[in-house]
Design a protein around this motif. Sequence first.
Motif, PDB file in Angstrom:
ATOM      1  N   VAL A 143       5.701   9.003  -3.070  1.00 46.66           N
ATOM      2  CA  VAL A 143       4.618   9.275  -2.127  1.00 46.66           C
ATOM      3  C   VAL A 143       3.531   8.205  -2.200  1.00 46.66           C
ATOM      4  CG1 VAL A 143       2.756  10.881  -1.581  1.00 46.66           C
ATOM      5  CG2 VAL A 143       5.029  11.756  -2.075  1.00 46.66           C
ATOM      6  N   PHE A 144       3.150   7.797  -3.404  1.00 46.56           N
ATOM      7  CA  PHE A 144       2.056   6.819  -3.511  1.00 46.56           C
ATOM      8  C   PHE A 144       2.464   5.468  -2.919  1.00 46.56           C
ATOM      9  CE2 PHE A 144       4.480   6.352  -7.438  1.00 46.56           C
ATOM     10  CZ  PHE A 144       4.587   4.982  -7.578  1.00 46.56           C
ATOM     11  N   TRP A 145       3.745   5.080  -3.069  1.00 43.03           N
ATOM     12  CA  TRP A 145       4.205   3.814  -2.497  1.00 43.03           C
ATOM     13  C   TRP A 145       4.214   3.886  -0.978  1.00 43.03           C
ATOM     14  CZ3 TRP A 145       8.240   2.148   0.588  1.00 43.03           C
ATOM     15  CH2 TRP A 145       8.469   0.768   0.609  1.00 43.03           C
ATOM     16  N   THR A 146       4.713   5.008  -0.445  1.00 40.15           N
ATOM     17  CA  THR A 146       4.722   5.190   1.008  1.00 40.15           C
ATOM     18  C   THR A 146       3.309   5.132   1.568  1.00 40.15           C
ATOM     19  OG1 THR A 146       6.682   6.608   0.811  1.00 40.15           O
ATOM     20  CG2 THR A 146       5.460   6.704   2.888  1.00 40.15           C
ATOM     21  N   GLY A 147       2.374   5.770   0.871  1.00 41.91           N
ATOM     22  CA  GLY A 147       0.988   5.757   1.329  1.00 41.91           C
ATOM     23  C   GLY A 147       0.406   4.364   1.370  1.00 41.91           C
ATOM     24  N   LEU A 148       0.671   3.573   0.333  1.00 44.23           N
ATOM     25  CA  LEU A 148       0.159   2.201   0.313  1.00 44.23           C
ATOM     26  C   LEU A 148       0.774   1.357   1.425  1.00 44.23           C
ATOM     27  CD1 LEU A 148       0.151   1.548  -3.548  1.00 44.23           C
ATOM     28  CD2 LEU A 148      -1.810   2.028  -2.073  1.00 44.23           C
ATOM     29  N   VAL A 149       2.066   1.546   1.688  1.00 43.01           N
ATOM     30  CA  VAL A 149       2.721   0.793   2.765  1.00 43.01           C
ATOM     31  C   VAL A 149       2.116   1.162   4.119  1.00 43.01           C
ATOM     32  CG1 VAL A 149       4.887   0.473   4.022  1.00 43.01           C
ATOM     33  CG2 VAL A 149       4.882   0.441   1.524  1.00 43.01           C
ATOM     34  N   LEU A 150       1.893   2.459   4.353  1.00 44.17           N
ATOM     35  CA  LEU A 150       1.304   2.895   5.623  1.00 44.17           C
ATOM     36  C   LEU A 150      -0.114   2.364   5.785  1.00 44.17           C
ATOM     37  CD1 LEU A 150       2.545   6.601   5.934  1.00 44.17           C
ATOM     38  CD2 LEU A 150       3.454   4.559   7.038  1.00 44.17           C
ATOM     39  N   ILE A 151      -0.857   2.295   4.689  1.00 44.69           N
ATOM     40  CA  ILE A 151      -2.218   1.744   4.758  1.00 44.69           C
ATOM     41  C   ILE A 151      -2.181   0.268   5.150  1.00 44.69           C
ATOM     42  CG2 ILE A 151      -4.202   1.083   3.352  1.00 44.69           C
ATOM     43  CD1 ILE A 151      -3.888   3.687   1.821  1.00 44.69           C
ATOM     44  N   TRP A 157      -3.065  -4.153   9.088  1.00 47.37           N
ATOM     45  CA  TRP A 157      -2.445  -5.055  10.062  1.00 47.37           C
ATOM     46  C   TRP A 157      -2.719  -4.635  11.505  1.00 47.37           C
ATOM     47  CZ3 TRP A 157       3.127  -5.836   7.625  1.00 47.37           C
ATOM     48  CH2 TRP A 157       2.984  -6.539   6.433  1.00 47.37           C
ATOM     49  N   LEU A 158      -2.457  -3.374  11.825  1.00 47.60           N
ATOM     50  CA  LEU A 158      -2.581  -2.910  13.208  1.00 47.60           C
ATOM     51  C   LEU A 158      -3.945  -2.300  13.518  1.00 47.60           C
ATOM     52  CD1 LEU A 158       0.948  -1.228  13.611  1.00 47.60           C
ATOM     53  CD2 LEU A 158       0.233  -3.531  14.323  1.00 47.60           C
ATOM     54  N   SER A 159      -4.676  -1.875  12.491  1.00 42.46           N
ATOM     55  CA  SER A 159      -6.011  -1.265  12.662  1.00 42.46           C
ATOM     56  C   SER A 159      -5.970  -0.043  13.579  1.00 42.46           C
ATOM     57  CB  SER A 159      -7.005  -2.303  13.218  1.00 42.46           C
ATOM     58  OG  SER A 159      -7.137  -3.396  12.333  1.00 42.46           O
ATOM     59  N   TRP A 160      -4.896   0.737  13.485  1.00 41.72           N
ATOM     60  CA  TRP A 160      -4.776   1.943  14.301  1.00 41.72           C
ATOM     61  C   TRP A 160      -5.512   3.128  13.669  1.00 41.72           C
ATOM     62  CZ3 TRP A 160       1.136   2.078  15.961  1.00 41.72           C
ATOM     63  CH2 TRP A 160       1.360   1.021  16.848  1.00 41.72           C
ATOM     64  N   PHE A 161      -5.519   3.185  12.352  1.00 45.11           N
ATOM     65  CA  PHE A 161      -6.090   4.329  11.643  1.00 45.11           C
ATOM     66  C   PHE A 161      -7.005   3.827  10.529  1.00 45.11           C
ATOM     67  CE2 PHE A 161      -1.828   5.631  13.102  1.00 45.11           C
ATOM     68  CZ  PHE A 161      -2.176   6.685  13.933  1.00 45.11           C
ATOM     69  N   PRO A 162      -7.966   4.651  10.125  1.00 41.59           N
ATOM     70  CA  PRO A 162      -8.835   4.255   9.005  1.00 41.59           C
ATOM     71  C   PRO A 162      -8.070   4.255   7.688  1.00 41.59           C
ATOM     72  CG  PRO A 162      -9.327   6.490   9.744  1.00 41.59           C
ATOM     73  CD  PRO A 162      -8.375   5.927  10.742  1.00 41.59           C
ATOM     74  N   VAL A 163      -8.611   3.537   6.710  1.00 40.21           N
ATOM     75  CA  VAL A 163      -7.937   3.389   5.419  1.00 40.21           C
ATOM     76  C   VAL A 163      -7.915   4.707   4.657  1.00 40.21           C
ATOM     77  CG1 VAL A 163      -8.020   2.230   3.179  1.00 40.21           C
ATOM     78  CG2 VAL A 163      -8.520   0.964   5.275  1.00 40.21           C
ATOM     79  N   GLY A 164      -8.995   5.453   4.679  1.00 39.89           N
ATOM     80  CA  GLY A 164      -9.055   6.701   3.921  1.00 39.89           C
ATOM     81  C   GLY A 164     -10.293   7.493   4.271  1.00 39.89           C
ATOM     82  N   GLY A 165     -10.518   8.560   3.483  1.00 35.41           N
ATOM     83  CA  GLY A 165     -11.661   9.426   3.726  1.00 35.41           C
ATOM     84  C   GLY A 165     -11.391  10.430   4.824  1.00 35.41           C
ATOM     85  N   THR A 166     -12.441  11.149   5.212  1.00 40.25           N
ATOM     86  CA  THR A 166     -12.332  12.148   6.267  1.00 40.25           C
ATOM     87  C   THR A 166     -13.302  11.798   7.391  1.00 40.25           C
ATOM     88  OG1 THR A 166     -13.996  13.531   5.165  1.00 40.25           O
ATOM     89  CG2 THR A 166     -11.686  13.980   4.670  1.00 40.25           C
TER      90      THR A 166
END
Length: 306
Positions: A143-151, A157-166
């Motif tokens: 899970v942690f690797w998948t999360g880092l890849v998605l970030i 790269w694409l700036s579609w979603f924020p890095v973290g937080g709410t």
Amino acid sequence: MLTFLVRRLMLAVPVLLGVVFVVMLTVELIPGDAVALMLGEHATPEAVAKLRDYLGLDKPMVVRYVEYVGRVARGDLGRSIQQNRPVDELGDVWPATLELTVAALVIAAVVGVLAGLVSAVWPTSWFDTIARIGSLFGLSMPVFWTGLVLIVVFAFWLSWFPVGGTGGLSHLVLPAVTLALPSVAMVARMTRSSVLDVLREDYVRTARAKGVAERLVVSKHALRNAAIPILTLLGLQAGQLMGGAVLTETVFAWPGLGRLIVKAIFARDYVLVQGAVLVFAVAFVLINLAVDLAYGALDPRVSRQG
């Protein structure tokens, strides 16, 4: 159904008592002095003795267990050592974990069931091949690797979603998808296997021979009769998603109960860890109770046998 519900609630009581005992035993088995670990190596003997008395660790474990169960029964989970606040007042972080878990469970249920159903209806098709390869990939990646890849891909790269937080739905997408991917893979595989088994049954062949539309054969006969093992897996995955939220919340700086537990462990906040684990256990018991009730709704024979 009422008798079925009462029996399940009665079975939940010893489970919760066992969870409390295991948590207290774990603290008891920590190498060295747990109080000295909480306060650090420079703590004075007076401070150690005072905290030991405050936590009741100078009493036998059986006595502490009975006293803690009595406090929990009154709704008192103790006070956090580091934050000096009642543990039950730290429930303001629980909704964030619940939001993340529910979002991941919805993704796992919808995507997993649909992918498994399509794979079962058209086995050996190109979609079935891609779905099976994708499910194997989803189960293999931490899970942690998948999360880092998605970030890296969708935040940097694409700036579609924020890095973290709410802050909104956009903040929820990446952590929910990260948490849901292994469950999507498992649900898809289970759905495919269960629906394929049902489609080979004689009553399905009879329905098709009578001219029943294929969509009704799949939805009314196949999926409904394959629903119990799928529902069982979803119930188990709900509990695992709450456990997996600890890593996901840490990676995405999500202010939930899992991230709070990590902080409490590093801070040696024994009281907060114990209360948080108990909250997780209660949630897991309630999820399994809901699954049991769903069994009774899908198949009345289950409630009569329970």
